[in-house]
Design an enzyme around this catalytic site. Structure first.
Site, PDB file in Angstrom:
ATOM      1  N   GLY A  72       0.827  -1.196   0.000  1.00 63.34           N
ATOM      2  CA  GLY A  72       0.000   0.000   0.000  1.00 63.34           C
ATOM      3  C   GLY A  72       0.859   1.242   0.000  1.00 63.34           C
ATOM      4  N   THR A  73       0.792   2.009  -1.082  1.00 63.34           N
ATOM      5  CA  THR A  73       1.688   3.156  -1.197  1.00 63.34           C
ATOM      6  C   THR A  73       1.255   4.036  -2.356  1.00 63.34           C
ATOM      7  OG1 THR A  73       4.008   3.789  -1.441  1.00 63.34           O
ATOM      8  CG2 THR A  73       3.251   1.974  -2.766  1.00 63.34           C
ATOM      9  N   THR A  74       1.861   5.193  -2.439  1.00 63.90           N
ATOM     10  CA  THR A  74       1.759   6.051  -3.619  1.00 63.90           C
ATOM     11  C   THR A  74       3.141   6.635  -3.878  1.00 63.90           C
ATOM     12  OG1 THR A  74      -0.534   6.653  -3.103  1.00 63.90           O
ATOM     13  CG2 THR A  74       0.632   8.027  -4.689  1.00 63.90           C
ATOM     14  N   LYS A 105      10.468   5.309   1.504  1.00 63.09           N
ATOM     15  CA  LYS A 105      10.226   4.475   0.326  1.00 63.09           C
ATOM     16  C   LYS A 105      11.113   4.855  -0.847  1.00 63.09           C
ATOM     17  CE  LYS A 105       5.472   3.714   1.759  1.00 63.09           C
ATOM     18  NZ  LYS A 105       4.038   3.814   1.398  1.00 63.09           N
TER      19      LYS A 105
END
EC number: 3.4.25.1
Length: 276
Positions: A72-74, A105
């Protein structure tokens, strides 16, 4: 060799070759994928296949056990006239549980190369750190930095060798070499794409919407910072798996610099007040 001195090996002792000797029946066991061999070997964990292992722990009613990988990330990156901007959020989630609020990240491969993380955090960190090792070895052997294209190709080759074994990774390799700024996308299937703008992760559709509306190749540095900042902030507002802070990097001709680390809640309040 300098590496032997650093490792504390006795002087005059000849290291054993990592390659198998013809007719000896001995096989090398490097413990990882290595590009330094003429015939590189893949050292898989001894035991069952990774895909079978995760399926056995998938909550089948009898065991009722399930492994939730951190995901889960952007993340986003785009090229413009002054280099490459890389912006990411910092929330890590395992299923519906938020496992960490401040995860970096962006993997700092070397002063002229950056890699972003999306997918399984462990896979991204391991393979991009292995890529950093190979880039360093390339510099020591050849006396010059590896190109962005070659670095992304190394990562793509690694992923191709492990295709179908349960890896989860979507990474953007950003850098600056003799040809100027470079941006590549690499995933766990070995896909390798070159482009001016990419976004990965669960919130990438929201980030693309903001970037498509404001991206221009001739952006000024401040305009580029604001575009990356807004794209991540609005993506975290709509995507429950993204959040935390916006970590932004600017890849320049003389190397990358970290621009900021700003809480997305503060940014959203600022944007809301500015629109009133």
């Amino acid at each position: 060799m300098a590496l032997l001195d650093v490792c504390g090996a006795p002087r005059g002792q000849r290291p054993e070759s990592a390659l198998p000797v013809a007719g000896s029946g001995r096989r090398s066991d490097p413990g990882h994928y290595s590009f330094s061999m003429r015939s590189p070997e893949l050292a898989l964990p001894r035991g069952m296949q990774p895909t079978e292992f995760f399926q056995s722990l998938g909550g089948d009613g009898e065991r009722n056990v399930q492994i939730e990988m951190a995901h889960g990330t952007t993340t986003l990156a785009f090229k413009f006239q002054h280099g490459v901007i890389a912006a990411v959020d910092s929330r890590a989630s395992a299923g519906s549980y938020i496992s960490a609020l401040r995860v970096n990240k962006v993997i700092e491969i070397n002063p002229y190369l950056l890699g972003t993380m999306s997918g399984c955090a462990a896979d991204c960190q391991y393979w991009e750190r292995l890529l950093a090792k190979e880039c360093r070895l390339y510099y020591l052997r050849n006396g010059e930095r590896i190109s962005v294209s070659a670095a992304s190709k190394l990562l793509s080759n690694m992923m191709c060798q492990y295709r179908g074994m349960g890896l989860s990774m979507g990474s953007m390799i950003c850098g600056w070499d003799k040809k100027g700024p470079g941006l590549y996308y690499v995933d766990e299937h070995g896909t390798r794409l070159s482009g001016n703008m990419f976004s990965t992760g669960s919130g990438n559709t929201y980030a693309y919407g903001v970037m498509d509306s404001g991206y221009r190749p001739n952006l000024s540095p401040e305009e580029a910072y604001d575009l990356g900042r807004r794209a991540i902030a609005y993506a975290t507002h709509r995507d429950s798996y993204s959040g935390g802070v916006v970590n932004m990097y600017h890849m320049k001709e003389d190397g990358w610099v970290k621009v900021e680390s700003t809480d997305v809640s503060d940014l959203l309040h600022q944007y809301r007040e500015a629109n009133q």
